[in-house]
Scaffold this active site. Structure first.
Site, PDB file in Angstrom:
ATOM      1  CD  GLU A 426     129.272  37.031  75.868  1.00 32.08           C
ATOM      2  OE1 GLU A 426     129.607  38.119  75.014  1.00 32.08           O
ATOM      3  OE2 GLU A 426     128.574  36.123  75.182  1.00 32.08           O
TER       4      GLU A 426
HETATM    5  C1  LIG Z   1     130.222  47.718  79.579  1.00 33.35           C
HETATM    6  C2  LIG Z   1     129.325  46.998  78.609  1.00 33.35           C
HETATM    7  C3  LIG Z   1     130.065  46.208  77.612  1.00 33.35           C
HETATM    8  C4  LIG Z   1     129.432  45.263  76.591  1.00 33.35           C
HETATM    9  N1  LIG Z   1     130.219  44.759  75.597  1.00 33.35           N
HETATM   10  C5  LIG Z   1     129.556  44.353  74.573  1.00 33.35           C
HETATM   11  C6  LIG Z   1     130.520  43.952  73.458  1.00 33.35           C
HETATM   12  O1  LIG Z   1     131.594  43.904  73.297  1.00 33.35           O
HETATM   13  N2  LIG Z   1     129.731  43.446  72.236  1.00 33.35           N
HETATM   14  C7  LIG Z   1     128.285  43.372  72.255  1.00 33.35           C
HETATM   15  O2  LIG Z   1     127.849  42.977  71.410  1.00 33.35           O
HETATM   16  N3  LIG Z   1     127.630  43.833  73.314  1.00 33.35           N
HETATM   17  C8  LIG Z   1     128.291  44.247  74.538  1.00 33.35           C
HETATM   18  N4  LIG Z   1     127.676  44.588  75.314  1.00 33.35           N
HETATM   19  C9  LIG Z   1     125.887  44.569  75.312  1.00 33.35           C
HETATM   20  C10 LIG Z   1     125.345  43.682  76.319  1.00 33.35           C
HETATM   21  O3  LIG Z   1     125.828  42.197  75.925  1.00 33.35           O
HETATM   22  C11 LIG Z   1     123.960  43.891  76.545  1.00 33.35           C
HETATM   23  O4  LIG Z   1     123.696  44.959  77.347  1.00 33.35           O
HETATM   24  C12 LIG Z   1     123.139  42.860  76.969  1.00 33.35           C
HETATM   25  O5  LIG Z   1     123.254  41.775  76.073  1.00 33.35           O
HETATM   26  C13 LIG Z   1     121.763  43.236  77.534  1.00 33.35           C
HETATM   27  O6  LIG Z   1     121.129  43.963  76.507  1.00 33.35           O
HETATM   28  P1  LIG Z   1     120.208  45.299  76.755  1.00 33.35           P
HETATM   29  O7  LIG Z   1     121.362  46.219  77.419  1.00 33.35           O
HETATM   30  O8  LIG Z   1     119.606  45.882  75.496  1.00 33.35           O
HETATM   31  O9  LIG Z   1     119.373  45.111  77.669  1.00 33.35           O
HETATM   32  P2  LIG Z   1     117.653  44.561  77.514  1.00 33.35           P
HETATM   33  O10 LIG Z   1     117.957  43.395  76.358  1.00 33.35           O
HETATM   34  O11 LIG Z   1     116.891  45.565  77.123  1.00 33.35           O
HETATM   35  O12 LIG Z   1     117.317  43.898  78.776  1.00 33.35           O
HETATM   36  C14 LIG Z   1     116.903  44.721  79.575  1.00 33.35           C
HETATM   37  C15 LIG Z   1     116.371  43.586  81.060  1.00 33.35           C
HETATM   38  O13 LIG Z   1     115.245  42.860  80.469  1.00 33.35           O
HETATM   39  C16 LIG Z   1     115.622  41.614  80.530  1.00 33.35           C
HETATM   40  N5  LIG Z   1     115.188  40.651  79.358  1.00 33.35           N
HETATM   41  C17 LIG Z   1     115.331  40.983  78.032  1.00 33.35           C
HETATM   42  N6  LIG Z   1     114.873  39.954  77.189  1.00 33.35           N
HETATM   43  C18 LIG Z   1     114.564  39.196  78.039  1.00 33.35           C
HETATM   44  C19 LIG Z   1     113.740  37.858  77.789  1.00 33.35           C
HETATM   45  N7  LIG Z   1     113.497  37.411  76.753  1.00 33.35           N
HETATM   46  N8  LIG Z   1     113.361  37.356  78.949  1.00 33.35           N
HETATM   47  C20 LIG Z   1     113.535  37.545  80.211  1.00 33.35           C
HETATM   48  N9  LIG Z   1     114.237  38.825  80.517  1.00 33.35           N
HETATM   49  C21 LIG Z   1     114.622  39.627  79.555  1.00 33.35           C
HETATM   50  C22 LIG Z   1     117.127  41.538  80.649  1.00 33.35           C
HETATM   51  O14 LIG Z   1     117.543  40.304  81.387  1.00 33.35           O
HETATM   52  C23 LIG Z   1     117.283  42.828  81.357  1.00 33.35           C
HETATM   53  O15 LIG Z   1     117.123  42.694  82.880  1.00 33.35           O
HETATM   54  C24 LIG Z   1     127.938  45.256  76.478  1.00 33.35           C
HETATM   55  C25 LIG Z   1     127.192  46.146  77.612  1.00 33.35           C
HETATM   56  C26 LIG Z   1     127.842  46.767  78.593  1.00 33.35           C
HETATM   57  C27 LIG Z   1     127.105  47.305  79.567  1.00 33.35           C
END
Ligand SMILES: Cc1cc2nc3c(=O)[nH]c(=O)nc-3n(C[C@H](O)[C@H](O)[C@H](O)COP(=O)(O)OP(=O)(O)OC[C@H]3O[C@@H](n4cnc5c(N)ncnc54)[C@H](O)[C@@H]3O)c2cc1C
Length: 567
Positions: A426
Site C-alpha cells: 500500500e
Molecule cells: C504480501 C504482499 C501483498 C501485496 N498485496 C498487493 C495487492 O493486493 N495489490 C497490489 O497491487 N500490490 C500488492 N503488493 C505489492 C506492494 O504494493 C509492492 O510490493 C509495493 O508497492 C512496493 O513495490 P515493489 O515491491 O516493486 O518495490 P520497489 O518499488 O521496487 O521498491 C524497492 C525499494 O525502493 C524504494 N523506492 C522505489 N521507488 C522509489 C522512489 N521513487 N523514491 C524513493 N524510493 C523508492 C521503495 O521504497 C523500496 O524501499 C503486495 C506486496 C506484498 C509483499
C-alpha cells in the site's frame, strides 16, 4: 494468551481525544450515537476475540495454497470470513442504500484494528473489500453499483486490488497491462499482476478484481491508466455468478509471514471487464481505494502492536528471572522500558489513526476543504507510523520474551513476521514520506501549519495545569514548524526527499505528544496522565534528532558513488 480488545481505549480516544463528538453531531452520522458505537465495538470485539483470534496460528502453520489450480484457504478461514460477513463488518461505513451501515470511518478504524490484532492475514480480505466498495461508490456507474455493491457488502463476493506488475511496483505508471474495448461497453483486459492479496479464495462465490490497465490510446505513465472491474465469474442476467472469466491464479508466493493471506500472481487473458470511472482516469478512482487501504494498513500495524503487547505483558508478569520485588521480569527497569515504550506508542499511533479517520468523516459530512486537507495530510503519517509502530512493538515483544520470543510456540515471532509487510504494501514507508513532503505540501504547508497551530494552542492552554507536559509539546511543535518551513522552501525535491522519512516520523512523534497531552488533561490523576508523562519525557525527544536530519539535505547521502559503496 487470549486477545482482549481494548474497547475502553477506543471509547476514551473517541470521546476525549480526537473529537468524535463533532462527527456524531453531523446529520450524515446522526446514527453514530454513543450507544450505537458502544454496541458496535462490543460486538466486533466479541467476534475478534472468539472467532478470529483462534485462527491466527492456524493460518501461520497451514498457509493458503494452490492445489491443481484451486486455491485452498487456511483451516477455519472460511468460517472466519462468514462471521465477518454476517456481523456486517465489511460494510460498516458502506452506503446503506446498498446494505451498508453508513457509520463513520472512525468506527470502522477501531473495528478493523481489532480484527487485525486477532488475525491479520484474514483481516486483509475484508479490508480489500471495504476499499473496493468505497471506490465503486464514488466512481462506478449506477448499474455496476447495484449489481456489485450489495454482494460485496454482504460478503457473498470478495474483492482485490490489482496495481502491481513485475516492472511496476512503486512506479505504478510503468504498468503494461492492456484493455481493449469490445464495442459493447465492456473491455478485454490482458496482463500479469503480481502480489495480489487474496487473489482467490474458496469461500466467496465470486471475486471482484479491480485492475489497472492501459487503453490503446492511453499515454505512458499514470495519466494513461484506466480502472476495470473484472469478476472471476461473469454475472448472468440475474446477477448470479455465471461463466468463468478468462483469468487465473498462476502461483501463490511463499512469504516471511502473513501466511494465511494468499499473495497471488494473477494472469488476465482477454478477461471481460467494466470501466470504473473515466477512461484514463484510473489512478484517481484507484486512489479512493488506496487511501482507504492506507488508513486500514496503518490500523493493521496498531492492531498487531496491541496483540504483541498483550502477549509480552502476560509473559513479563509470569516469567521469573533475577531478583525483583515481584519475582518476575516485569520489575526489571529494562523490561519496564520495553513495556512502557510499547504501550505509549500504541496509544500515540491509535490516536493518530482515529484522528485521521475523524477528519475523513468530517470532510464527508461537511464538504469542508480544510477537513479534507487535514485527512490528506494525516493519511501518510498514519499509514507509516501505524506500520512502524506495529513492527517496532512486535519486535520488542520478541525481546521481552527472551529466547522464547525466538521460538514459534509463543506467537511473539509470528506477530513480528506478519506485520513486517505493512511498511511495504500500500505504498512503502518511503513513498508515504515522499507523499507527505511533496503532494501534501503543495499548499505551501498550510494544512500542516493549521494543525501545528491547534497543537500549540492546546499546549498553551495546558501550561496552567500541566506545565511539565505542555512545555515540551509546545517546543517540539515549534521545532517541527521550523522544519516544515525549511522543507517547503526547498526547490530541489531531492533535498526534501532526503529528509522525508525523518520528517514524517518527527511529525508523528509531535502528534503523539499532542494526543497524550489531551489524554492527560482528560484524566489528570489517572494512568493516562502517567503514560503521557512517560511518552513526553522518553519518546517525544526523538523528534529533535529526526528533525536535525531533515535539514541536512541530500548532499551527504549522495557523497559516496555506487562504486565507492560497493568497494
Ligand atoms: C504480501 C504482499 C501483498 C501485496 N498485496 C498487493 C495487492 O493486493 N495489490 C497490489 O497491487 N500490490 C500488492 N503488493 C505489492 C506492494 O504494493 C509492492 O510490493 C509495493 O508497492 C512496493 O513495490 P515493489 O515491491 O516493486 O518495490 P520497489 O518499488 O521496487 O521498491 C524497492 C525499494 O525502493 C524504494 N523506492 C522505489 N521507488 C522509489 C522512489 N521513487 N523514491 C524513493 N524510493 C523508492 C521503495 O521504497 C523500496 O524501499 C503486495 C506486496 C506484498 C509483499
Amino acid at each position: 494468551m487470549p486477545y482482549r480488545a481494548p474497547i475502553s481505549d477506543y471509547q476514551f480516544l473517541l470521546d476525549q481525544v480526537v473529537g468524535f463528538d463533532q462527527v456524531a453531531a453531523t446529520e450524515t452520522f446522526a446514527d453514530a450515537s454513543a450507544d450505537v458505537v458502544t454496541a458496535i465495538l462490543t460486538e466486533a470485539a466479541k467476534m475478534s476475540e472468539e472467532v478470529l483470534a483462534p485462527l491466527q496460528r492456524a493460518g501461520d502453520l497451514e498457509p493458503a495454497r494452490l492445489e491443481n489450480g484451486v486455491l485452498r484457504s487456511s483451516p477455519g478461514y472460511a468460517d472466519g470470513w462468514k462471521a465477518i460477513a454476517e456481523g456486517g463488518w465489511i460494510g460498516i461505513s458502506a452506503d446503506p442504500e446498498y446494505g451498508g451501515m453508513g457509520l463513520p470511518m472512525a468506527v470502522t478504524t477501531a473495528v478493523n484494528e481489532m480484527m487485525s490484532a486477532a488475525c491479520l492475514s484474514l483481516q486483509l480480505a475484508p479490508l480489500m473489500a471495504q476499499g473496493q466498495i468505497e471506490a465503486l461508490e464514488h466512481h462506478a456507474s449506477d448499474e455496476l453499483k447495484s449489481l456489485y455493491l450489495p454482494k460485496m457488502i454482504s460478503g457473498e463476493w470478495s474483492a482485490t486490488m490489482n496495481l502491481t506488475e513485475a516492472q511496476a511496483g512503486s512506479d505504478v505508471g510503468a504498468l503494461t497491462s492492456k484493455a481493449e474495448p469490445n464495442g459493447d461497453g465492456t473491455y478485454s483486459v490482458t496482463g500479469q499482476k503480481i502480489f495480489i492479496s487474496w487473489g482467490d479464495n474458496d469461500f466467496a462465490e465470486n471475486i471482484c478484481h479491480l485492475v489497472l490497465a492501459r487503453l490503446p490510446d492511453g499515454v505512458p505513465g499514470t495519466k494513461g491508466i484506466s480502472l476495470f472491474l473484472v469478476p472471476k465469474y461473469i454475472p448472468d442476467s440475474d446477477g448470479n455468478p455465471g461463466v468463468a472469466n478468462d483469468l487465473k491464479v498462476v502461483s501463490v508466493e511463499h512469504k516471511m509471514g502473513l501466511h494465511g493471506s494468499p499473495t497471488c500472481v494473477m494472469q488476465y487473458e482477454g478477461a471481460k471487464g467494466w470501466l470504473v470511472g473515466k477512461e484514463h482516469g484510473g489512478m484517481a478512482a484507484m486512489f479512493t481505494m488506496m487511501n482507504n487501504a492506507r488508513l486500514g494498513v496503518g490500523g493493521q500495524g496498531v492492531g498487531v502492536a496491541e496483540g504483541a503487547y498483550q502477549h509480552a505483558l502476560a509473559y513479563a508478569l509470569e516469567r521469573k528471572q533475577g531478583r525483583t520485588p515481584s519475582g518476575t521480569i516485569i520489575d526489571h527497569a529494562d523490561v519496564r522500558r520495553m513495556i512502557m515504550d510499547m504501550r505509549a506508542d500504541i496509544f500515540a499511533a491509535r490516536a493518530i489513526l482515529l484522528a485521521n479517520a475523524t477528519a475523513i468523516d468530517m470532510a464527508k459530512a461537511t464538504g469542508d476543504a480544510d477537513w479534507a486537507a487535514r485527512a490528506a495530510l494525516l493519511t501518510p503519517i498514519g499509514k507509516n507510523f501505524g506500520a512502524r509502530t506495529g513492527i517496532r512493538v512486535a519486535e520488542t515483544g520478541v525481546q521481552v520474551h527472551g529466547g522464547m520470543g525466538f521460538v514459534e510456540e509463543t506467537g511473539a515471532a509470528q506477530y513480528s513476521r506478519d506485520v513486517r509487510v505493512t511498511a511495504i504494501y500500500e505504498g512503502t514507508d518511503g513513498i508515504q514520506a515522499m507523499d507527505l513532503v511533496a503532494r501534501k505540501m503543495m499548499d505551501g504547508g498550510e494544512a500542516a501549519s493549521n494543525l501545528l497551530d491547534e497543537i500549540e494552542e492546546q499546549a498553551e492552554h495546558a501550561r496552567a495545569t500541566m506545565p511539565d507536559l505542555a512545555g515540551p509539546v509546545w517546543e517540539a511543535t515549534e521545532t517541527l514548524r521550523e522544519a516544515t518551513e525549511w522543507l517547503v522552501a526547498q526547490d530541489d525535491m531531492n533535498d526534501r526527499f532526503a529528509g522525508a522519512t525523518a520528517y514524517l516520523l518527527a511529525f508523528a512523534r509531535v502528534l503523539g505528544g499532542h494526543y497524550h497531552l489531551s489524554a492527560a488533561l482528560a484524566d489528570p490523576d489517572g494512568p493516562r496522565a502517567k503514560l503521557a508523562r512517560y511518552y513526553i519525557n522518553a519518546l517525544l525527544p526523538e523528534h529533535s534528532g529526526l528533525l536535525a536530519r531533515v535539514q541536512s539535505g541530500a548532499d551527504d547521502l549522495f557523497s559516496l558513488s555506487p562504486d565507492e559503496l560497493a568497494a
